[in-house]
Design a protein around this motif. Sequence first.
Motif, PDB file in Angstrom:
ATOM      1  N   ILE A 195      42.452  40.168  51.726  1.00 48.08           N
ATOM      2  CA  ILE A 195      43.378  40.162  52.850  1.00 48.08           C
ATOM      3  C   ILE A 195      42.997  41.322  53.769  1.00 48.08           C
ATOM      4  CG2 ILE A 195      45.235  39.104  51.502  1.00 48.08           C
ATOM      5  CD1 ILE A 195      46.571  41.874  51.374  1.00 48.08           C
ATOM      6  N   ARG A 196      43.560  41.325  54.971  1.00 45.75           N
ATOM      7  CA  ARG A 196      43.338  42.431  55.903  1.00 45.75           C
ATOM      8  C   ARG A 196      44.672  43.021  56.320  1.00 45.75           C
ATOM      9  NH1 ARG A 196      38.893  40.624  60.254  1.00 45.75           N
ATOM     10  NH2 ARG A 196      39.556  42.607  61.162  1.00 45.75           N
ATOM     11  N   SER A 197      44.634  44.307  56.669  1.00 52.00           N
ATOM     12  CA  SER A 197      45.829  45.022  57.087  1.00 52.00           C
ATOM     13  C   SER A 197      45.425  46.163  57.996  1.00 52.00           C
ATOM     14  CB  SER A 197      46.556  45.572  55.854  1.00 52.00           C
ATOM     15  OG  SER A 197      47.747  46.224  56.220  1.00 52.00           O
ATOM     16  N   ASP A 198      46.403  46.782  58.597  1.00 53.70           N
ATOM     17  CA  ASP A 198      46.168  48.026  59.326  1.00 53.70           C
ATOM     18  C   ASP A 198      46.374  49.175  58.348  1.00 53.70           C
ATOM     19  OD1 ASP A 198      45.478  47.309  61.981  1.00 53.70           O
ATOM     20  OD2 ASP A 198      47.559  46.738  62.349  1.00 53.70           O
ATOM     21  N   PRO A 199      45.547  50.213  58.429  1.00 52.01           N
ATOM     22  CA  PRO A 199      45.656  51.331  57.479  1.00 52.01           C
ATOM     23  C   PRO A 199      47.021  52.010  57.460  1.00 52.01           C
ATOM     24  CG  PRO A 199      43.583  51.460  58.656  1.00 52.01           C
ATOM     25  CD  PRO A 199      44.380  50.357  59.309  1.00 52.01           C
ATOM     26  N   GLY A 200      47.770  52.023  58.550  1.00 45.92           N
ATOM     27  CA  GLY A 200      49.060  52.698  58.590  1.00 45.92           C
ATOM     28  C   GLY A 200      50.235  51.862  58.142  1.00 45.92           C
ATOM     29  N   THR A 201      50.026  50.599  57.838  1.00 47.80           N
ATOM     30  CA  THR A 201      51.128  49.726  57.417  1.00 47.80           C
ATOM     31  C   THR A 201      51.469  49.954  55.953  1.00 47.80           C
ATOM     32  OG1 THR A 201      49.676  47.934  56.741  1.00 47.80           O
ATOM     33  CG2 THR A 201      50.410  47.942  59.053  1.00 47.80           C
TER      34      THR A 201
ATOM     35  N   LEU B 211      51.226  47.872  53.557  1.00 46.16           N
ATOM     36  CA  LEU B 211      50.154  47.366  52.700  1.00 46.16           C
ATOM     37  C   LEU B 211      48.997  48.351  52.644  1.00 46.16           C
ATOM     38  CD1 LEU B 211      50.040  43.562  53.571  1.00 46.16           C
ATOM     39  CD2 LEU B 211      51.014  44.656  51.554  1.00 46.16           C
ATOM     40  N   GLY B 212      48.668  48.930  53.783  1.00 46.15           N
ATOM     41  CA  GLY B 212      47.570  49.875  53.830  1.00 46.15           C
ATOM     42  C   GLY B 212      47.856  51.166  53.095  1.00 46.15           C
ATOM     43  N   VAL B 213      49.087  51.630  53.174  1.00 52.46           N
ATOM     44  CA  VAL B 213      49.449  52.916  52.576  1.00 52.46           C
ATOM     45  C   VAL B 213      49.860  52.766  51.114  1.00 52.46           C
ATOM     46  CG1 VAL B 213      51.102  54.839  52.684  1.00 52.46           C
ATOM     47  CG2 VAL B 213      50.116  53.908  54.785  1.00 52.46           C
TER      48      VAL B 213
ATOM     49  N   GLU C  45      45.855  51.812  44.930  1.00 52.32           N
ATOM     50  CA  GLU C  45      45.323  50.887  43.919  1.00 52.32           C
ATOM     51  C   GLU C  45      46.471  50.355  43.058  1.00 52.32           C
ATOM     52  OE1 GLU C  45      41.945  52.529  41.891  1.00 52.32           O
ATOM     53  OE2 GLU C  45      40.751  52.524  43.726  1.00 52.32           O
ATOM     54  N   THR C  46      47.321  49.618  43.687  1.00 50.62           N
ATOM     55  CA  THR C  46      48.570  49.142  43.125  1.00 50.62           C
ATOM     56  C   THR C  46      48.422  47.799  42.422  1.00 50.62           C
ATOM     57  OG1 THR C  46      49.717  50.248  44.917  1.00 50.62           O
ATOM     58  CG2 THR C  46      50.946  48.551  43.775  1.00 50.62           C
ATOM     59  N   VAL C  47      49.157  47.634  41.331  1.00 47.70           N
ATOM     60  CA  VAL C  47      49.246  46.328  40.691  1.00 47.70           C
ATOM     61  C   VAL C  47      50.125  45.457  41.575  1.00 47.70           C
ATOM     62  CG1 VAL C  47      50.089  45.036  38.684  1.00 47.70           C
ATOM     63  CG2 VAL C  47      48.911  47.228  38.367  1.00 47.70           C
ATOM     64  N   VAL C  48      49.617  44.280  41.916  1.00 43.84           N
ATOM     65  CA  VAL C  48      50.331  43.350  42.787  1.00 43.84           C
ATOM     66  C   VAL C  48      50.305  41.961  42.177  1.00 43.84           C
ATOM     67  CG1 VAL C  48      49.725  44.656  44.873  1.00 43.84           C
ATOM     68  CG2 VAL C  48      48.274  42.737  44.145  1.00 43.84           C
ATOM     69  N   ALA C  49      51.142  41.104  42.722  1.00 47.71           N
ATOM     70  CA  ALA C  49      51.059  39.671  42.447  1.00 47.71           C
ATOM     71  C   ALA C  49      50.748  39.008  43.781  1.00 47.71           C
ATOM     72  CB  ALA C  49      52.364  39.145  41.868  1.00 47.71           C
ATOM     73  N   TYR C  50      50.035  37.901  43.714  1.00 45.79           N
ATOM     74  CA  TYR C  50      49.740  37.129  44.912  1.00 45.79           C
ATOM     75  C   TYR C  50      50.086  35.688  44.595  1.00 45.79           C
ATOM     76  CZ  TYR C  50      47.653  35.788  49.282  1.00 45.79           C
ATOM     77  OH  TYR C  50      47.490  35.307  50.567  1.00 45.79           O
ATOM     78  N   GLU C  51      50.880  35.065  45.464  1.00 45.93           N
ATOM     79  CA  GLU C  51      51.328  33.695  45.214  1.00 45.93           C
ATOM     80  C   GLU C  51      51.011  32.830  46.413  1.00 45.93           C
ATOM     81  OE1 GLU C  51      53.857  30.190  45.271  1.00 45.93           O
ATOM     82  OE2 GLU C  51      53.949  31.807  46.712  1.00 45.93           O
ATOM     83  N   ALA C  52      50.533  31.644  46.131  1.00 49.68           N
ATOM     84  CA  ALA C  52      50.338  30.627  47.165  1.00 49.68           C
ATOM     85  C   ALA C  52      50.697  29.280  46.545  1.00 49.68           C
ATOM     86  CB  ALA C  52      48.902  30.621  47.676  1.00 49.68           C
ATOM     87  N   ASP C  53      51.054  28.346  47.397  1.00 48.67           N
ATOM     88  CA  ASP C  53      51.420  27.035  46.890  1.00 48.67           C
ATOM     89  C   ASP C  53      51.200  25.983  47.958  1.00 48.67           C
ATOM     90  OD1 ASP C  53      53.785  27.073  48.630  1.00 48.67           O
ATOM     91  OD2 ASP C  53      54.674  28.374  47.110  1.00 48.67           O
ATOM     92  N   GLU C  54      51.291  24.770  47.536  1.00 45.78           N
ATOM     93  CA  GLU C  54      51.293  23.619  48.426  1.00 45.78           C
ATOM     94  C   GLU C  54      52.276  22.635  47.811  1.00 45.78           C
ATOM     95  OE1 GLU C  54      47.769  20.822  49.110  1.00 45.78           O
ATOM     96  OE2 GLU C  54      47.739  22.188  50.837  1.00 45.78           O
TER      97      GLU C  54
ATOM     98  N   ARG D 236      42.832  46.949  45.948  1.00 44.10           N
ATOM     99  CA  ARG D 236      42.067  48.138  46.318  1.00 44.10           C
ATOM    100  C   ARG D 236      41.510  47.965  47.718  1.00 44.10           C
ATOM    101  NH1 ARG D 236      40.605  47.443  40.837  1.00 44.10           N
ATOM    102  NH2 ARG D 236      41.019  49.316  39.606  1.00 44.10           N
ATOM    103  N   ALA D 237      41.494  49.049  48.474  1.00 42.67           N
ATOM    104  CA  ALA D 237      40.840  49.035  49.779  1.00 42.67           C
ATOM    105  C   ALA D 237      39.336  48.944  49.553  1.00 42.67           C
ATOM    106  CB  ALA D 237      41.184  50.300  50.549  1.00 42.67           C
ATOM    107  N   VAL D 238      38.677  48.138  50.369  1.00 43.51           N
ATOM    108  CA  VAL D 238      37.217  48.059  50.327  1.00 43.51           C
ATOM    109  C   VAL D 238      36.711  49.218  51.175  1.00 43.51           C
ATOM    110  CG1 VAL D 238      35.204  46.659  50.912  1.00 43.51           C
ATOM    111  CG2 VAL D 238      37.279  45.567  50.001  1.00 43.51           C
ATOM    112  N   THR D 239      36.034  50.168  50.542  1.00 37.71           N
ATOM    113  CA  THR D 239      35.610  51.391  51.243  1.00 37.71           C
ATOM    114  C   THR D 239      34.153  51.357  51.676  1.00 37.71           C
ATOM    115  OG1 THR D 239      35.175  52.450  49.108  1.00 37.71           O
ATOM    116  CG2 THR D 239      37.354  52.810  50.101  1.00 37.71           C
ATOM    117  N   ASP D 240      33.337  50.499  51.081  1.00 39.25           N
ATOM    118  CA  ASP D 240      31.943  50.405  51.500  1.00 39.25           C
ATOM    119  C   ASP D 240      31.889  49.738  52.872  1.00 39.25           C
ATOM    120  OD1 ASP D 240      29.413  48.331  51.480  1.00 39.25           O
ATOM    121  OD2 ASP D 240      28.892  50.307  50.668  1.00 39.25           O
TER     122      ASP D 240
END
Length: 159
Positions: free
Chosen positions: A61-67, A69-71, A77-86, A104-108
Amino acid sequence: MTYHHDQPPDADDTRRLQELPPAEALRLLAGVPFGRIVFTRQALPAIRPVNHVVVDGHIVIRSDPGTILGVQVARAETVVAYEADELDGHERLGWSVIVTGVARAVTDPGEAARLKALLRPWVAGGMEQVIRIRPEITTGFRLLPAAGAPERTEADLRG
């Protein structure tokens, strides 16, 4: 036949849940453009809708660093759940997938640029931060007609 969410289903409208193998669940998740990320905010669950892609078995996913999600998610490096459905509310058929893992933020810079090119944000703004979720637990379920009812294919669900 008209359905209302508060009416009990008729006998021929009953459904059963079929658990999906993790690989199939991730394939279904990759086939839809958005989902919901679930994380902890002030010791309580928080949910944000986001668009995503699945790359190399990871949810991106993408985010702004100050949001938030970014902070609170990517930097920590937070444990999260991600859900999608149809889901088809009229036919009462569909699927749902929940992935639990670490965000995790992709730093490379090269990897971040490659992933940014694969995912165009739906929300205006820079969305310069790339966040990758590595699945640790993948759970999926398909809602199917109860035994004896004709089975519908995924193509039937898509119309």
